[in-house]
Design a protein around this motif. Structure first.
Motif, PDB file in Angstrom:
ATOM      1  N   UNK A  44       0.835  -1.209   0.000  1.00 60.25           N
ATOM      2  CA  UNK A  44       0.000   0.000   0.000  1.00 60.25           C
ATOM      3  C   UNK A  44       0.868   1.256   0.000  1.00 60.25           C
ATOM      4  N   UNK A  45       1.807   1.301   0.922  1.00 59.83           N
ATOM      5  CA  UNK A  45       2.620   2.505   1.020  1.00 59.83           C
ATOM      6  C   UNK A  45       3.640   2.609  -0.113  1.00 59.83           C
ATOM      7  N   UNK A  46       4.017   1.496  -0.704  1.00 59.41           N
ATOM      8  CA  UNK A  46       4.880   1.571  -1.888  1.00 59.41           C
ATOM      9  C   UNK A  46       4.132   2.175  -3.063  1.00 59.41           C
ATOM     10  N   UNK A  47       2.835   1.917  -3.157  1.00 58.00           N
ATOM     11  CA  UNK A  47       2.030   2.480  -4.240  1.00 58.00           C
ATOM     12  C   UNK A  47       1.621   3.916  -3.977  1.00 58.00           C
ATOM     13  N   UNK A  48       1.707   4.361  -2.726  1.00 55.44           N
ATOM     14  CA  UNK A  48       1.264   5.717  -2.391  1.00 55.44           C
ATOM     15  C   UNK A  48       2.411   6.611  -1.943  1.00 55.44           C
ATOM     16  N   UNK A  49       3.626   6.191  -2.184  1.00 55.76           N
ATOM     17  CA  UNK A  49       4.786   7.048  -1.967  1.00 55.76           C
ATOM     18  C   UNK A  49       5.631   7.065  -3.230  1.00 55.76           C
ATOM     19  N   UNK A  50       6.405   8.114  -3.371  1.00 55.82           N
ATOM     20  CA  UNK A  50       7.263   8.258  -4.554  1.00 55.82           C
ATOM     21  C   UNK A  50       8.552   8.943  -4.134  1.00 55.82           C
ATOM     22  N   UNK A  51       9.535   8.893  -4.999  1.00 60.95           N
ATOM     23  CA  UNK A  51      10.815   9.527  -4.721  1.00 60.95           C
ATOM     24  C   UNK A  51      11.307  10.245  -5.961  1.00 60.95           C
ATOM     25  N   UNK A  52      11.996  11.340  -5.732  1.00 56.12           N
ATOM     26  CA  UNK A  52      12.621  12.111  -6.804  1.00 56.12           C
ATOM     27  C   UNK A  52      13.994  12.562  -6.321  1.00 56.12           C
ATOM     28  N   UNK A  60      24.540  20.371  -5.260  1.00 57.14           N
ATOM     29  CA  UNK A  60      24.499  19.038  -4.672  1.00 57.14           C
ATOM     30  C   UNK A  60      23.117  18.432  -4.897  1.00 57.14           C
ATOM     31  N   UNK A  61      23.090  17.116  -4.984  1.00 51.25           N
ATOM     32  CA  UNK A  61      21.842  16.419  -5.239  1.00 51.25           C
ATOM     33  C   UNK A  61      21.292  15.852  -3.936  1.00 51.25           C
ATOM     34  N   UNK A  62      19.943  15.826  -3.888  1.00 48.13           N
ATOM     35  CA  UNK A  62      19.262  15.339  -2.694  1.00 48.13           C
ATOM     36  C   UNK A  62      18.080  14.484  -3.121  1.00 48.13           C
ATOM     37  N   UNK A  63      17.900  13.383  -2.438  1.00 51.12           N
ATOM     38  CA  UNK A  63      16.785  12.484  -2.719  1.00 51.12           C
ATOM     39  C   UNK A  63      15.633  12.784  -1.765  1.00 51.12           C
ATOM     40  N   UNK A  64      14.406  12.850  -2.331  1.00 50.91           N
ATOM     41  CA  UNK A  64      13.207  13.175  -1.551  1.00 50.91           C
ATOM     42  C   UNK A  64      12.216  12.046  -1.702  1.00 50.91           C
ATOM     43  N   UNK A  65      11.690  11.583  -0.591  1.00 49.40           N
ATOM     44  CA  UNK A  65      10.606  10.609  -0.576  1.00 49.40           C
ATOM     45  C   UNK A  65       9.379  11.297  -0.005  1.00 49.40           C
ATOM     46  N   UNK A 486      12.155   4.407 -10.888  1.00 48.26           N
ATOM     47  CA  UNK A 486      12.219   4.753  -9.468  1.00 48.26           C
ATOM     48  C   UNK A 486      12.914   6.080  -9.213  1.00 48.26           C
ATOM     49  N   UNK A 487      14.091   6.275  -9.780  1.00 45.41           N
ATOM     50  CA  UNK A 487      14.873   7.462  -9.446  1.00 45.41           C
ATOM     51  C   UNK A 487      14.368   8.716 -10.153  1.00 45.41           C
ATOM     52  N   UNK A 488      14.160   8.621 -11.464  1.00 45.45           N
ATOM     53  CA  UNK A 488      13.740   9.787 -12.252  1.00 45.45           C
ATOM     54  C   UNK A 488      12.443   9.491 -12.996  1.00 45.45           C
ATOM     55  N   UNK A 523      11.886  28.621 -12.236  1.00 44.75           N
ATOM     56  CA  UNK A 523      13.293  28.230 -12.372  1.00 44.75           C
ATOM     57  C   UNK A 523      13.363  26.707 -12.363  1.00 44.75           C
ATOM     58  N   UNK A 524      13.944  26.140 -13.374  1.00 45.58           N
ATOM     59  CA  UNK A 524      13.995  24.690 -13.529  1.00 45.58           C
ATOM     60  C   UNK A 524      15.336  24.104 -13.147  1.00 45.58           C
ATOM     61  N   UNK A 525      16.154  24.871 -12.445  1.00 47.01           N
ATOM     62  CA  UNK A 525      17.476  24.364 -12.068  1.00 47.01           C
ATOM     63  C   UNK A 525      17.400  23.257 -11.031  1.00 47.01           C
ATOM     64  N   UNK A 526      16.240  23.063 -10.402  1.00 44.09           N
ATOM     65  CA  UNK A 526      16.133  22.007  -9.400  1.00 44.09           C
ATOM     66  C   UNK A 526      15.948  20.632 -10.038  1.00 44.09           C
ATOM     67  N   UNK A 527      15.679  20.594 -11.326  1.00 48.80           N
ATOM     68  CA  UNK A 527      15.631  19.312 -12.044  1.00 48.80           C
ATOM     69  C   UNK A 527      17.064  18.845 -12.319  1.00 48.80           C
ATOM     70  N   UNK A 528      17.369  17.579 -12.085  1.00 49.36           N
ATOM     71  CA  UNK A 528      18.720  17.078 -12.408  1.00 49.36           C
ATOM     72  C   UNK A 528      18.938  17.040 -13.915  1.00 49.36           C
ATOM     73  N   UNK A 529      20.076  17.474 -14.336  1.00 51.70           N
ATOM     74  CA  UNK A 529      20.412  17.510 -15.754  1.00 51.70           C
ATOM     75  C   UNK A 529      21.706  16.747 -15.973  1.00 51.70           C
ATOM     76  N   UNK A 530      21.617  15.625 -16.728  1.00 54.19           N
ATOM     77  CA  UNK A 530      22.761  14.768 -17.013  1.00 54.19           C
ATOM     78  C   UNK A 530      23.437  14.295 -15.728  1.00 54.19           C
TER      79      UNK A 530
END
Length: 602
Positions: A44-52, A60-65, A486-488, A523-530
């Protein structure tokens, strides 16, 4: 929320971070790995949570759940497919810019879909929009087949009659096709069923009533489709300007109007419905785009062709007027004769001449009897007729206008001029100008096909968000499929944007506040690029492995050096001992008396 739910939330939110460091724990936290301990909660929680993954100001990059908002479940498959396949790349090759511009419309569509869920009938119709579109196209094809095979109606004396044997066979076919609907998939079994029912209806109630029923069914079905289309898109909630600029909506409205014209005015209007095939097939759309995409170049080239035709018409009018003589087939009109069974024929020009003699019309020209009998007309007595002849006959003949003009004799004084005239028209107009137009169309179609293939290749081998290609994930701990899932995941980024919109700003976390401010600033700089955290961690792990290997080699070398140093010290001690022994032996030898063995005895 009880303690069990809190624990499950912690597990669901901590799963991605923990999985990055422990593959065994990742397998244990996957739904289905342990059915006896919390599998349902994990699912249930795997289907109702996501990560970016986001990029901070310091790069620096940061992972958000995060939890997926409930409104996101109202996003339709059609919208997902449309956005995924139609989002365009910018100059840097990124699709994020176009995707970000569509997020507001997608959010409004989610809210509209949530509203229509309260209306079960409208929701049911909108959910089957693709079915209504297929039914409309199939009905249009069947209607046009009936019109093509049986029009004009009522001319055959045996229309609506059928021999008893064929009538029974037709009833059996209807029964068999009806039974097939329950055993064969609907797209395959519904067409034979419709054909058999239409034929049975034609020979039972007649062709006219059958077409009326089919036309009414097609009109009602298209109205249902239009309602479903509006229900899916929320067209009227976007304002009057958006409705007027929505070409898809205007197209379906025009389709409904054509159905009404075919039903109420004439059956031939149904033929325009077949153009729906162009709207449904991308290949045919590319054929149309091959003409319209470079329309300005084609139009300018056509204008150049008209100018050349005009110049050749002037030359022909001035010098070759007598060569513009063509054979014509005059229309024969049958009139009742005076004798029994006699139906004499007269030419149209003779009737026009008679009418002119009786002052029926002053605008009808008279023709001489010789021309009427020979079937030959002069086509360049005026400049306008000369232009029409060169334009009509010259462009449609493979050899140019010379193919339809009089064949001159070599003894004529203008024979050489006529040869030059024919060759110039052939080389300049037919070979160069017309092939320029055809070349532009063919090259454009080839470019469109190449773009389509490249676009499909990019969709298969490139990450939608970061733009990394598939080969970057070869021999890595994370595969390309896991990366885009999963990641992007592009829809996870949409869900996070929706979360920022629906969440109370006072409850924002640090990353949510950062992204919300970037969205306000567009501002779209928060999207990871390459970039991807999995690749960065893999690179870090490989560097650590290399350092560890170097350290092990260094330790082994140090131990070897230490061993060699010990051996060298022992060898040095041995050499020192040997030197001392030699010195000691030498000292003892010097103290012994010397005996002269060469002295003779006394």
């Amino acid at each position: 929320m009880n303690d069990t739910e809190k624990v499950n939330w912690v597990l669901a939110l901590a799963r991605p971070q923990l999985a990055r460091h422990n593959r065994l724990l990742q397998q244990m936290l996957k739904p289905g790995s342990d059915p006896d301990e919390g599998d349902e909660a994990l699912r249930y929680y795997a289907n109702h949570t996501a990560q970016i993954e986001i990029v901070r100001h310091d790069r620096t990059m940061e992972q958000i759940v995060f939890p997926v908002p409930n409104i996101c479940e109202f996003l339709t498959r059609e919208s997902k497919s449309r956005v995924f396949n139609t989002t365009e790349r910018d100059e840097q090759g990124s699709k994020v810019n176009d995707f970000f511009q569509q997020t507001e419309d997608l959010y409004n569509e989610m809210k509209w879909q949530k509203k229509i869920r309260n209306n079960p009938a409208l929701f049911w119709f909108s959910r089957h929009i693709s079915l209504w579109g297929s039914i409309s196209f199939n009905l249009a094809v069947f209607i046009n087949l009936a019109v093509a095979l049986f029009y004009p109606f009522g001319d055959d004396g045996d229309e609506g009659t059928l021999s008893p044997l064929f009538s029974v066979l037709l009833w059996i076919a209807v029964a068999l096709c009806t039974v097939m609907l329950f055993f064969i998939s609907k797209p395959v079994g519904i067409r034979p069923f419709l054909v058999s029912v239409i034929l049975r209806s034609i020979y039972t109630i007649g062709l006219g009533p059958t077409l009326i029923l089919l036309g009414a069914a097609n009109l009602c079905n298209k109205i249902v489709f239009l309602v479903s289309f509006v229900g899916n898109r929320g067209t009227f909630t976007r304002g009057y300007r958006a409705v007027v600029m929505d070409m898809a909506f205007l197209y379906h409205v025009a389709y409904v109007l054509v159905c009404m014209l075919g039903l109420c005015v004439h059956e031939f209007f149904y033929s325009f419905l077949l153009f729906d095939l162009v709207y449904r097939e991308e290949t045919l759309l590319n054929v149309i785009k091959s003409v319209t995409r470079n329309g300005r170049s084609i139009i300018l080239t056509a204008v150049l062709a008209l100018i050349l035709v005009y110049l050749f018409s002037i030359i022909g009018f001035l010098f070759l007027k007598d060569d513009f003589i063509m054979e014509v087939d005059r229309l024969k009109i049958k009139t009742p004769g005076s004798g029994i069974g006699e139906v004499p024929t007269v030419t149209l020009t003779s009737m026009m001449g008679a009418c002119a003699k009786e002052n029926c019309s002053a605008s009808i020209p008279l023709t001489s009897p010789g021309e009427e009998e020979d079937g030959i007309e002069r086509t360049c007595d005026t400049l306008l007729m000369c232009i029409v002849t060169v334009l009509n006959q010259g462009l449609r003949n493979g050899g140019g206008v010379g193919d339809v003009l009089r064949k001159p004799s070599k003894d004529e004084p203008l024979f050489a001029a006529r040869v030059v005239y024919d060759l110039l028209f052939y080389f300049i107009v037919i070979i160069i100008v017309l092939n320029l137009i055809f070349g532009v169309i063919i090259d454009t179609f080839a470019d469109l096909r190449s773009e389509k293939q490249k676009k499909e290749e990019i969709l298969k081998t490139t990450c939608f968000i970061c733009g990394l290609e598939r080969d970057k994930f070869d021999n890595k701990t994370v595969s390309f499929e896991e990366h885009i899932k999963s990641e992007h995941n592009m829809w996870h980024y949409l869900y996070f944007i929706v979360l920022v919109k629906v969440k109370d700003p006072t409850e924002y976390t640090g990353p949510e506040s950062y992204v919300a401010q970037m969205i306000v600033e567009k501002n779209l700089d928060w999207f990871p690029r390459m970039r991807a955290m999995s690749l960065v961690s893999n690179e870090g792990d490989s560097e650590q492995n290399e350092i560890r290997n170097l350290q092990e080699r260094l330790e082994s070398t140090m131990s070897l050096v230490k061993q060699l140093s010990g051996q060298l010290a022992e060898l040095k001690e041995q050499m020192t001992e040997q030197r001392k022994n030699k010195q000691r032996l030498g000292f003892l030898g010097s103290n012994t008396p010397h005996v002269n063995h060469h002295m003779p005895p006394p």
